[in-house]
Design an enzyme around this catalytic site. Structure first.
Site, PDB file in Angstrom:
ATOM      1  N   ARG A 165       0.917  20.831  21.517  1.00 33.48           N
ATOM      2  CA  ARG A 165      -0.229  21.577  20.955  1.00 33.48           C
ATOM      3  C   ARG A 165      -0.142  23.025  21.369  1.00 33.48           C
ATOM      4  O   ARG A 165      -0.391  23.929  20.593  1.00 33.48           O
ATOM      5  CB  ARG A 165      -1.537  20.946  21.414  1.00 33.48           C
ATOM      6  N   ASP A 194       4.602  16.280  18.604  1.00 32.61           N
ATOM      7  CA  ASP A 194       3.319  15.935  17.967  1.00 32.61           C
ATOM      8  C   ASP A 194       3.238  16.681  16.638  1.00 32.61           C
ATOM      9  O   ASP A 194       4.197  17.353  16.244  1.00 32.61           O
ATOM     10  CB  ASP A 194       2.133  16.261  18.888  1.00 32.61           C
ATOM     11  N   HIS A 264       1.523  11.076  14.422  1.00 34.90           N
ATOM     12  CA  HIS A 264       1.692  12.343  15.160  1.00 34.90           C
ATOM     13  C   HIS A 264       3.094  12.913  14.959  1.00 34.90           C
ATOM     14  O   HIS A 264       3.737  13.379  15.885  1.00 34.90           O
ATOM     15  CB  HIS A 264       1.415  12.134  16.660  1.00 34.90           C
ATOM     16  N   ASP A 327       0.048   5.697  19.066  1.00 38.07           N
ATOM     17  CA  ASP A 327      -1.397   5.873  18.926  1.00 38.07           C
ATOM     18  C   ASP A 327      -1.742   6.450  17.562  1.00 38.07           C
ATOM     19  O   ASP A 327      -0.904   7.043  16.893  1.00 38.07           O
ATOM     20  CB  ASP A 327      -1.916   6.839  20.006  1.00 38.07           C
ATOM     21  N   GLU A 328      -2.990   6.288  17.201  1.00 37.25           N
ATOM     22  CA  GLU A 328      -3.602   6.968  16.067  1.00 37.25           C
ATOM     23  C   GLU A 328      -2.667   7.102  14.866  1.00 37.25           C
ATOM     24  O   GLU A 328      -2.360   8.208  14.432  1.00 37.25           O
ATOM     25  CB  GLU A 328      -4.065   8.374  16.515  1.00 37.25           C
ATOM     26  N   TYR A 424      -9.346  12.091  31.334  1.00 36.94           N
ATOM     27  CA  TYR A 424      -8.938  13.082  30.348  1.00 36.94           C
ATOM     28  C   TYR A 424      -9.273  14.474  30.869  1.00 36.94           C
ATOM     29  O   TYR A 424     -10.430  14.907  30.848  1.00 36.94           O
ATOM     30  CB  TYR A 424      -9.553  12.760  28.973  1.00 36.94           C
ATOM     31  N   ASP A 426      -8.488  17.244  29.644  1.00 36.68           N
ATOM     32  CA  ASP A 426      -8.774  18.265  28.631  1.00 36.68           C
ATOM     33  C   ASP A 426     -10.277  18.337  28.360  1.00 36.68           C
ATOM     34  O   ASP A 426     -10.721  19.188  27.600  1.00 36.68           O
ATOM     35  CB  ASP A 426      -8.000  17.998  27.334  1.00 36.68           C
ATOM     36  N   THR A 476      -3.444  19.667  25.279  1.00 37.36           N
ATOM     37  CA  THR A 476      -3.559  21.129  25.335  1.00 37.36           C
ATOM     38  C   THR A 476      -3.997  21.781  24.031  1.00 37.36           C
ATOM     39  O   THR A 476      -3.662  22.922  23.758  1.00 37.36           O
ATOM     40  CB  THR A 476      -2.219  21.741  25.790  1.00 37.36           C
ATOM     41  N   GLU A 477      -4.764  21.045  23.213  1.00 41.10           N
ATOM     42  CA  GLU A 477      -5.309  21.693  22.018  1.00 41.10           C
ATOM     43  C   GLU A 477      -5.993  22.999  22.388  1.00 41.10           C
ATOM     44  O   GLU A 477      -5.842  24.016  21.709  1.00 41.10           O
ATOM     45  CB  GLU A 477      -6.335  20.787  21.331  1.00 41.10           C
TER      46      GLU A 477
HETATM   47  C1  TNX Z   1      -6.451  11.560  21.569  1.00 42.60           C
HETATM   48  S1  TNX Z   1      -4.900  10.060  23.728  1.00 42.60           S
HETATM   49  C2  TNX Z   1      -5.078  11.664  21.424  1.00 42.60           C
HETATM   50  C3  TNX Z   1      -4.437  12.967  21.507  1.00 42.60           C
HETATM   51  C4  TNX Z   1      -5.437  14.092  21.620  1.00 42.60           C
HETATM   52  C5  TNX Z   1      -6.529  13.694  22.581  1.00 42.60           C
HETATM   53  C6  TNX Z   1      -7.551  14.761  22.848  1.00 42.60           C
HETATM   54  C7  TNX Z   1      -4.062   9.822  22.462  1.00 42.60           C
HETATM   55  C8  TNX Z   1      -3.121   8.742  22.550  1.00 42.60           C
HETATM   56  N1  TNX Z   1      -4.255  10.568  21.372  1.00 42.60           N
HETATM   57  O1  TNX Z   1      -3.589  13.145  20.388  1.00 42.60           O
HETATM   58  O2  TNX Z   1      -4.786  15.227  22.060  1.00 42.60           O
HETATM   59  O3  TNX Z   1      -7.202  12.567  22.083  1.00 42.60           O
HETATM   60  O4  TNX Z   1      -8.366  14.411  23.914  1.00 42.60           O
END
Ligand code: TNX
Length: 768
Positions: A165, A194, A264, A327-328, A424, A426, A476-477
């Site tokens: 980020r 990412d 990502h 993830d995600e 977390y 951040d 680090t957004e």
């Molecule tokens: C979730 S934790 C994410 C990250 C983001 C973060 C911000 C995770 C596996 N995925 O991509 O940076 O939240 O807090």
């Protein structure tokens, strides 16, 4: 058994008369707190002086001796040399000591640090260095005679750093590793790829960095829709990566690279669009969040891309564990992609399993098998449990709470903890977001980190063995400079380090931790590590007095003088010295600073506002969510309103049931309105109330409905807000007010949580 304090105080007294007037004394009450510290009664202290000789009993410890010399000089101004006589000896004993355990003996015969491995010796070296007074120009330091036996609680003590980020150059990464080493962290999880940038040089896929490492701008603030148009990027050459791996190894830290897949991946897709479902074109993201564009899971070329990439990664990183993310990963594109549809259909999943989750499991399993061929284990974010990944060697990083770890342990998989709620980094560390650098809109103060218990409840002893440790994450957004990265990391890393190190049975006393930390700040300062200093600020504690007033107690960790004002003016200019509790009975703005050596801390700034409910007793008739209960009903009438962070203990949280409460006004009181605030944060699934009812009563038994309202639900996403709802009724006298506030029971269609219940956060009850 002695208490640690007894030993330390005892030793300090004992040592004092032996030393010259200006001699400074070491203090072994450090972070992470050693397992056992036993005073060697009667033995004389060791006097550490310039010219002290550091010797090694095993050649492999030479780099550790070098690091010790460097730290001694930087932290305490003692330069090592070749004085004869008692010095510091580093030795190995892998027979009688556990691999990460060390023993340190100190007496006038010198200092001996013996470890079960080089890593363990380094932990002993750290303990020695952190015990020394830092930042003084001492010529000698007295070390009370002692024997310390120490070993960590968990084998996996990680720290994560996202360099996608925002990019941080190799020098910053080396400094980050130094910081980890000082905290006995043994795994550095390096988030290298990412949507916003690819940071690993690839000889096979050069476009990954040629195209994927630079973005043409970055969103301003929190996805504001405005962009700065300033190109941002960078990457590490393979030589730099290998150099950093070696640098970390010298500090006994294993570097775990993460290539996050199959989501990502926009940076890689922008370089090789044929790897996506639609073929692109794709652009590296300039904003934050979760992109729908991911690697195509139905295209065989994607699998050979991954194989080749992982082969190359294994030549750079010797780590026994490789992180492959997982993830995600939205399934939006896969569901529209003929190749993914076919791949999902071919999986023949059992009833009730989502074929697209299974497709992700297949994708991850492919990478797991490929890495197994290299003798590597895989780490994945807890999402990879969802499609039913079957491999028992895979390690799960549980970030969405404790659930992933619990499930992994039950399935016999190793797992470590990184829950957003506690680890977390951040997220904000202070409620005063106006004084903090922009951060992710969550709240993880130092105390929350320190009080974290990594083992989920309800596991059998056998399952508990699969909890291998913990790891804070630094995304680090919003972290744009390395100075800020250190500020987010320190001192919270110290708290996480102690949780991972110190035995479960050891008392976790936050007040004492803060005192030890206050001393550790001198070590940070001597080493040039930037750190947050909130523990040195004024603390405010409020309680309700019998007659509906509010009593405020102010304090600091070291009893530093406090100046305060109640008229909103700057306490550093016009503050009165604080001498004892303040009793407030009318609206005011309280500001306070602590003063040390002519320097003022960042101030507290609190509005205390009174209404007819302030300081009165509230009884909750329905249960709030356990972890969002905090001080319970009291926080609703304490005169202090919650700000936009919802986990500060100022708000009380409800889920899937109405909030019902009775306020006792103490005597019949003339009233005509009831109001309450809600904190609405759609990203956290926190919605506004959907309605409220108010009843009043004279006897607390017979209630009459006096007002009711419904609130329209949001029909589309709008900005988060703090709302006030005021229910008015005909003026009358009553002693009891009963309220029922309704939560959103079905989240509307526009929201990712559609159909599920929403949370509701309520603060301050206001009756007039
Ligand atoms: C979730 S934790 C994410 C990250 C983001 C973060 C911000 C995770 C596996 N995925 O991509 O940076 O939240 O807090």
């Amino acid at each position: 058994m002695f208490k640690l304090t007894d030993i330390i105080t005892g030793l300090t007294l004992l040592a004092a008369p032996v030393c010259a007037a200006q001699t400074l004394i070491a203090d072994y009450d450090i972070i992470p707190r050693p397992r056992q510290i036993a005073a060697d009664d009667g033995a004389k202290p060791y006097i550490l002086r310039d010219g002290v000789r550091v010797s090694v009993a095993d050649e492999s410890l030479r780099p550790d001796a070098g690091r010790l010399s460097q730290l001694l000089s930087t932290v305490s101004g003692i330069d090592t040399g070749d004085n004869s006589g008692a010095g510091i000896t580093l030795a190995l004993d892998s027979v009688s000591l556990p691999r990460e355990g060390y023993r340190m003996k100190i007496s006038d015969n010198g200092v001996t640090i013996t470890g079960g491995s080089g890593a363990a010796v380094m932990y002993g070296v750290n303990t020695l260095v952190k015990s020394l007074p830092a930042g003084t120009d001492a010529t000698s330091i007295s070390l009370p005679a002692v024997e310390i036996c120490d070993a960590p609680r968990f084998p996996y003590r990680g720290a994560h750093f996202d360099v996608s980020r925002h990019f941080f150059p190799a020098d910053s990464v080396r400094k980050f590793i130094d910081i980890l080493a000082l905290h006995n962290i043994n795994n550095f999880h390096w988030h290298l790829t990412d949507d916003q940038g690819w940071r690993i040089e690839s000889k096979v896929f050069p476009r990954l960095t040629e195209v994927g490492s630079w973005r043409s701008g970055t969103v301003i603030g929190n996805n504001s829709g405005r962009y700065d148009s300033i190109p941002h990027g960078g990457f590490y050459t393979q030589d730099e990566l290998r150099d950093i791996v070696g640098y970390a190894a010298e500090r006994h830290i294993n570097v775990i690279p993460e290539v996050d897949m199959p989501g990502h991946m926009l940076a890689a897709l922008s370089a090789y669009p044929e790897l996506g479902c639609t073929g692109g074109p794709y652009e590296i993201w300039q904003m934050w969040g979760v992109s729908d564009d991911v690697l195509c899971a139905g295209n065989p070329e994607v699998y050979s891309f991954i194989d080749t990439l992982l082969d190359e990664l294994c030549t750079i990183f010797p780590s026994p564990m490789i992180h492959i993310g997982g993830d995600e990963c939205p399934k939006v594109r896969w569901k529209e992609c003929p190749r993914c549809q076919a791949a999902a259909a071919a999986l023949d999943v059992p009833e009730g399993t989502d074929p697209y989750e299974a497709l992700q499991a297949k994708f991850m399993s492919h990478a797991v098998r490929h890495l197994a061929g290299h003798g590597r284990r895989v780490i994945g974010w807890d999402e990879i449990l969802e499609g039913g990944i079957a491999d028992s060697t895979t390690i799960i990083q549980s970030w969405r709470g404790m659930g992933g770890a619990g499930e992994a342990a039950c399935r016999g998989m190793d797992t470590f903890l990184s829950p957003t709620s506690h680890l977390y980094f951040d997220y904000y560390q202070s409620e005063r977001t106006d004084l903090e650098p922009l951060a992710f809109n969550g709240y993880v103060p130092l105390k929350t980190v320190y009080e974290f218990e990594p083992v989920p409840v309800g596991l059998t002893p056998e399952q508990e063995k699969h909890i291998i440790g913990l790891q804070p994450n630094l995304w680090t957004e919003y972290v744009t400079t390395f100075r800020q990265a250190q500020y987010m990391e320190l001192p919270r890393l110290a708290a996480a380090a102690e949780v991972g190190w110190t035995p479960r049975e050891a008392p976790r006393d936050f007040d004492r931790f803060e005192k030890r930390l206050n001393r550790m700040f001198d070590t940070y300062d001597a080493l040039g590590y930037n750190h947050a200093e909130h523990i040195r600020e004024v603390k405010i504690h409020s309680s309700q007095t019998e007659d509906g007033g509010i009593q405020i107690v102010l304090s600091t960790i070291d009893d530093a003088p406090i100046l305060y004002t109640t008229d909103g003016s700057d306490p550093a200019i016009s503050g009165k010295p604080y001498t004892g509790p303040l009793t407030l009975s009318s609206d005011m703005r309280l500001r306070a600073v602590a003063c040390r050596d002519g320097r003022y801390t960042q101030g507290i700034d609190e509005k205390v506002e009174f209404n007819k409910a302030t300081g009165r007793t509230v009884t909750l008739l329905t249960e709030p969510v356990d972890r969002f209960t905090y001080d319970g009903a009291k926080l609703l009438t304490d005169g202090r309103r919650g700000g936009r962070l919802f986990t500060t203990g100022r708000w009380i949280g409800y889920y899937n049931k109405p909030m019902e409460a009775v306020i006792d006004l103490d005597k019949p009181t003339e009233i005509s309105s009831f109001a309450f605030n809600t904190d609405v944060l759609y990203g956290f699934w926190i919605f506004d109330a959907v309605g409220a009812k108010v009843w009043t009563s004279e006897d607390g038994e017979n209630f009459t409905l006096v007002a009711e309202e419904e609130y329209p639900e949001a029909t589309e996403r709008r900005p988060d807000f703090i709302g006030t709802h005021t229910l008015k009724f005909a003026p009358h006298k009553a002693r009891y007010v009963k309220v029922r506030i309704y939560t959103q029971d079905t989240i509307p269609a526009w929201h990712p949580g559609a159909g599920r219940p929403g949370f509701m956060f309520v603060d301050e009850f206001m009756i007039n």
